[in-house]
Design an enzyme around this catalytic site. Structure first.
Site, short mmCIF file in Angstrom:
data_model
loop_
_atom_site.label_atom_id
_atom_site.label_comp_id
_atom_site.label_asym_id
_atom_site.label_seq_id
_atom_site.Cartn_x
_atom_site.Cartn_y
_atom_site.Cartn_z
N ALA A 48 0.78 -3.01 -10.27
CA ALA A 48 2.03 -2.73 -10.59
C ALA A 48 2.28 -2.14 -12.01
CB ALA A 48 2.79 -3.83 -10.79
N LEU A 138 -3.06 -0.36 -5.22
CA LEU A 138 -4.20 -0.42 -5.95
C LEU A 138 -5.03 0.61 -5.76
CD1 LEU A 138 -5.64 -4.10 -4.89
CD2 LEU A 138 -4.25 -3.46 -6.77
N ALA A 139 -5.79 0.95 -6.98
CA ALA A 139 -6.82 2.20 -7.17
C ALA A 139 -7.80 1.28 -7.80
CB ALA A 139 -6.30 3.33 -7.94
N TYR A 234 -12.08 15.24 -0.88
CA TYR A 234 -11.03 14.22 -0.58
C TYR A 234 -10.85 13.73 0.90
CZ TYR A 234 -7.33 11.14 -1.86
OH TYR A 234 -6.55 9.79 -2.30
N THR A 274 -3.03 10.73 -12.87
CA THR A 274 -3.32 9.28 -13.27
C THR A 274 -4.84 9.02 -13.56
OG1 THR A 274 -3.87 8.70 -11.01
CG2 THR A 274 -1.53 8.54 -11.36
P1 NAI Z 1 -3.56 3.88 -11.12
O1 NAI Z 1 -4.99 3.84 -11.64
O2 NAI Z 1 -2.68 4.54 -11.96
O3 NAI Z 1 -3.13 2.40 -10.89
C1 NAI Z 1 -3.79 1.32 -10.24
C2 NAI Z 1 -3.22 0.05 -10.35
O4 NAI Z 1 -4.15 -0.83 -9.57
C3 NAI Z 1 -3.17 -0.41 -11.76
O5 NAI Z 1 -1.79 -1.29 -11.61
C4 NAI Z 1 -4.37 -1.39 -11.94
O6 NAI Z 1 -4.20 -2.47 -12.84
C5 NAI Z 1 -4.46 -1.88 -10.36
N1 NAI Z 1 -5.75 -2.60 -10.05
C6 NAI Z 1 -7.08 -1.95 -10.00
N2 NAI Z 1 -7.93 -2.75 -9.62
C7 NAI Z 1 -7.44 -3.76 -9.44
C8 NAI Z 1 -7.63 -5.16 -9.00
N3 NAI Z 1 -8.87 -5.58 -8.74
N4 NAI Z 1 -6.90 -6.26 -8.88
C9 NAI Z 1 -5.48 -6.13 -9.43
N5 NAI Z 1 -4.99 -4.81 -9.78
C10 NAI Z 1 -5.86 -3.90 -9.54
O7 NAI Z 1 -3.67 4.73 -9.68
P2 NAI Z 1 -2.32 5.49 -9.00
O8 NAI Z 1 -2.86 6.98 -9.11
O9 NAI Z 1 -1.26 4.98 -8.82
O10 NAI Z 1 -3.03 5.23 -7.38
C11 NAI Z 1 -2.30 4.06 -6.38
C12 NAI Z 1 -2.43 4.62 -5.08
O11 NAI Z 1 -1.63 5.77 -4.84
C13 NAI Z 1 -3.70 4.33 -4.74
O12 NAI Z 1 -3.78 4.01 -3.10
C14 NAI Z 1 -3.91 6.22 -4.80
O13 NAI Z 1 -4.96 6.66 -3.62
C15 NAI Z 1 -2.63 6.45 -4.16
N6 NAI Z 1 -2.31 8.06 -4.66
C16 NAI Z 1 -2.45 8.51 -5.92
C17 NAI Z 1 -2.24 9.92 -5.86
C18 NAI Z 1 -2.57 10.68 -7.20
O14 NAI Z 1 -2.72 11.80 -7.11
N7 NAI Z 1 -2.93 9.91 -8.20
C19 NAI Z 1 -1.79 10.47 -4.93
C20 NAI Z 1 -1.46 10.07 -3.73
C21 NAI Z 1 -1.78 8.81 -3.59
#
Ligand code: NAI
Ligand code: NA
Length: 396
Positions: A48, A138-139, A234, A274
């Site tokens: 979040a 999560l990422a 990807y 991101t």
């Molecule tokens: P982000 O890196 O901004 O957010 C990741 C979140 O996961 C953060 O809140 C972080 O604290 C949390 N996190 C990571 N490891 C954790 C753990 N072990 N325990 C608890 N929290 C944990 O990533 P983003 O880009 O928002 O990615 C979120 C989802 O969206 C992923 O599934 C990603 O593949 C997907 N996505 C991302 C795109 C992009 O271009 N950035 C495009 C389409 C989908």
């Protein structure tokens, strides 16, 4: 102290609390400006604190007045050392939410662990009773499996053959060729273990076993597809296998939720800057060309625009949720428009270190990247001493 960006490779080691707070405020203002959504009231967001998960929390709170519990894994600040951006984002979100009379609490720890799931369950029981929306965002590069204790590491590799294409170092603007060796079977399995659907299913099983999912509850996880250009690294690479697994998991979760009329979806989102996406080779060059084209067309969106549209135009319209032939919500529809992709493919051919500043939005990429850490945000006075030690009010 005066806080400046300190870069190491693809990461920034510092974050600015006031810049992160301003980012959160801007996202809140955006959601409010779009009007009320007849959406969820009690929401759990796993992941979040940044990116799509933060936008999901803000949209729930300010779109439909939801109580939110956020789970994330962020670094706390200490005197002279800044926190990670997700810490400051969450602190700012909670402060704003509480001032607006909204319930908001957070749990900082490893979402893959049994301990954090148990802690979240206790909090929902004590404070909310049940939740009607669970966002899984999560990422992570690693996951310690809760049963085997094996530490899995995800990779970003092609499958079957070496992949060679252009990439950009977005800090220097240098365009070069990168070759990535193919994954081993072990790499594939590890990436699926980290970024596939198993943990999402574990969360839903744990919540359901305790009767914490409301009648008609929805759960959503995020995926990506992208163009043919990036497919080898990807969608047809190791991360793509994980996304295949995540998408398949939506169906198994959906089956398990039938008795409470619940629904499980994967939403395919747009490529955005991101922390997670900056680390993927080739993708930053694609994003800088995509931004240029989408901005010129007036259809560029950031995470908050994407998620506000996901809630308002897809999930909570009162009508059946529109999905593609594989059951996925497509909020990447504007990115994937034929005319947009044709232009990006044309620019891709032309992209060199010399041409990129003009044909791509490298400046937009860099500025979005710095914004993730709270830098280069309008209305923030970076000359002013900032207080790096910020508490998250509702941290449990
Ligand atoms: P982000 O890196 O901004 O957010 C990741 C979140 O996961 C953060 O809140 C972080 O604290 C949390 N996190 C990571 N490891 C954790 C753990 N072990 N325990 C608890 N929290 C944990 O990533 P983003 O880009 O928002 O990615 C979120 C989802 O969206 C992923 O599934 C990603 O593949 C997907 N996505 C991302 C795109 C992009 O271009 N950035 C495009 C389409 C989908
Ligand atoms: Na996220």
């Amino acid at each position: 102290m005066i806080i400046e960006p300190r870069m190491r490779g693809f990461i920034c080691l510092t974050a600015h609390p006031d810049g992160c707070a301003q980012n959160v405020k801007n996202q809140i203002e955006y959601v409010k400006s779009k009007g009320a959504i007849n959406g969820p009231k009690k929401v759990l967001v796993i992941g979040a604190s940044t990116g799509f998960g933060l936008a999901s929390r803000i949209t729930a709170a300010y779109g439909s007045g939801a109580s939110t519990i956020g789970v994330f894994f962020e670094k706390a600040p200490s005197a002279g050392k800044t926190a990670s951006p997700g810490w400051y984002n969450s602190a700012a979100f909670e402060k704003e939410a509480h001032a607006a009379g909204l319930y908001a609490k957070s749990i900082n720890g490893d979402a893959f662990s049994k301990e954090i799931k148990a802690k979240t369950i206790e909090l929902i029981k004590a404070d909310l009773g049940q939740v009607d929306l669970v966002i899984y965002s999560l990422a992570s590069p690693v996951r310690k499996h809760p049963d085997t204790e094996v530490l899995h590491r995800s990779t970003l590799k092609p499958i079957g053959h070496t992949y060679t294409n252009k990439t950009v170092d977005f800090h220097t603007g240098n365009v070069s060729e990168v070759s990535i060796e193919p994954a081993t079977e072990e790499d594939i399995a590890n990436t699926v273990a980290v970024m596939g659907g198993e943990d999402w299913a574990m969360w839903i099983d744990a919540l359901k076993a305790e009767n914490l999912l409301a009648e008609g509850a929805t759960t959503v996880a995020y995926s990506y597809i992208g163009p043919a250009l990036t497919e080898p690294v990807y969608r047809k690479g190791t991360i793509g296998r994980a996304k295949d697994d995540l998408e398949a998991t939506a169906f198994t979760i959906g089956d398990k939720l039938k008795d409470i009329n619940g629904k499980a979806y994967v939403s395919v989102n747009k490529a955005l800057v991101t922390q997670a996406s900056s680390a993927i080779p080739v993708i930053p060059l694609y994003i800088s060309l995509l931004y240029k084209v989408m901005k010129a067309e007036g259809i560029h969106e950031g995470t908050i625009e994407q998620i506000q549209r996901l809630y308002a135009d897809r999930l909570f319209t009162g009508n059946p949720v529109p999905v593609d032939e594989k059951g996925r919500i497509r909020i990447d529809d504007w990115e994937m428009r034929d005319d947009v992709q044709a232009k990006v493919a044309e620019l891709w051919e032309q992209a060199t270190t010399e041409t990129l500043p003009a044909i791509g939005d490298l400046a937009g990429y860099r500025s979005d990247f710095l914004s993730l850490f709270g830098f280069e945000i309008d209305k923030v006075d970076y000359q002013k001493e900032a207080n790096e030690v910020v508490e998250i009010e509702g941290l449990v």
